[in-house]
Design an enzyme around this catalytic site. Structure first.
Site, mmCIF file in Angstrom:
data_model
loop_
_atom_site.group_PDB
_atom_site.id
_atom_site.type_symbol
_atom_site.label_atom_id
_atom_site.label_comp_id
_atom_site.label_asym_id
_atom_site.label_seq_id
_atom_site.Cartn_x
_atom_site.Cartn_y
_atom_site.Cartn_z
ATOM 1 N N SER A 142 0.846 -1.185 0.000
ATOM 2 C CA SER A 142 0.000 0.000 0.000
ATOM 3 C C SER A 142 0.881 1.234 0.000
ATOM 4 O O SER A 142 2.056 1.172 0.402
ATOM 5 C CB SER A 142 -0.891 0.020 1.244
ATOM 6 O OG SER A 142 -1.529 1.262 1.426
ATOM 7 N N TYR A 155 -2.235 -0.640 10.236
ATOM 8 C CA TYR A 155 -2.425 -1.071 8.849
ATOM 9 C C TYR A 155 -1.151 -0.813 8.054
ATOM 10 O O TYR A 155 -0.665 -1.686 7.324
ATOM 11 C CB TYR A 155 -3.597 -0.313 8.217
ATOM 12 C CG TYR A 155 -3.677 -0.456 6.715
ATOM 13 C CD1 TYR A 155 -4.148 -1.629 6.137
ATOM 14 C CD2 TYR A 155 -3.268 0.575 5.868
ATOM 15 C CE1 TYR A 155 -4.219 -1.769 4.755
ATOM 16 C CE2 TYR A 155 -3.338 0.446 4.495
ATOM 17 C CZ TYR A 155 -3.807 -0.728 3.943
ATOM 18 O OH TYR A 155 -3.866 -0.870 2.585
#
Length: 268
Positions: A142, A155
């Site tokens: 990501s 995350y």
């Protein structure tokens, strides 16, 4: 690795970017093995595949269950004869809160899905992939895996772990028949929020319209193009490309910029 006529496993194939990867691969004459914890989502993916569904098999599995993943990997190889590629797409985000306010249960859940689920699939399939004339492992990290995003720190840590896992695998597998790529998507219009059991805080009026979010279909096509070029890093979206450059030039300034953008969300 050219994907045509290959057999590729895609995790998270029941929705969002995973579903679009499945559908895009099917159009390229790929035999796709889609994994997801959501049976209804997998059924919808198969329905959307239409006539191409003959080249699709779906499997309901919890990728955080190491024993289940290991057992299923053996079955997938036996059923298909061989596996040529693995796209670790399945992932969840955390609630939009600071680490200080995040429970250990939620931290464990994010790490188990994003990092350990990815690791279990790799460990289970890599011995077989090494026997193939050519193979490819693609792990989706990501933009948050290289850039700190307040309110998504765990995350981001999980995706940073995926980043370094992938880069380490690339180094270890140099000289073998297995290629390795890490993907850094920016903002992509998927249902990761609902899959994570979350709701997105409302953005400021006007800013949502001004921000162009990449569609999951466009993101999937960019990823497959990168796979076929054997790219080491596949950066998906203009926002990810810009922040990648900014963060490498001045990490502190880039982090400060993101902190300002997230401050209103975290103040609620």
């Amino acid at each position: 690795m050219k994907v045509q006529n290959k057999t590729i496993v895609v995790t998270g194939g029941g929705s969002g970017m995973g579903r679009e990867l499945v559908l895009a691969l099917l159009l390229k004459e790929v035999k796709v093995v889609a994994l997801d914890i959501n049976e209804t989502g997998l059924e919808e993916t198969a329905k959307l595949a239409g006539q191409k569904s003959a080249s699709l098999t779906t499997h309901v599995i919890d990728i955080t269950d190491k024993s289940a993943v290991e057992e299923r990997a053996v079955k997938l190889i036996a059923e298909n004869g061989y596996i040529d590629g693995l796209i670790n797409n399945a992932g969840i985000i955390q609630p939009f809160v600071r680490v200080n306010d995040l429970s250990y249960d939620l931290i464990d859940r994010v790490m188990n899905v994003n990092f350990y689920g990815t690791l279990y699939l790799i460990k289970s399939l890599l011995p077989h992939l090494l026997t193939r004339p050519e193979a490819h492992i693609i792990n989706i990290s990501s933009m948050g895996g290289f850039l700190p995003v307040p309110g998504q720190t765990i995350y981001g840590a999980s995706k940073a772990a995926v980043k370094l896992l992938t880069e380490g695998l690339y180094a270890e597998l140099t000289g073998t028949t297995v290629k390795v790529s890490v993907v850094f998507p920016g903002g992509v219009n998927t249902n990761i929020l609902s899959n994570s059991g979350l709701e997105m805080p409302k953005p400021q009026e006007g800013k949502a319209k001004a921000r162009k979010i990449l569609s999951a279909t466009e993101a999937a096509q960019m990823m497959i193009a990168g796979i076929e070029k054997d790219k080491y890093r596949i950066i998906v979206g203009k926002d990810a490309r810009i922040m990648d450059i900014l963060y490498r030039l001045n990490p502190k300034s880039a982090a400060t910029m993101i902190t300002k953008q997230m401050s209103k969300i975290l103040s609620h």
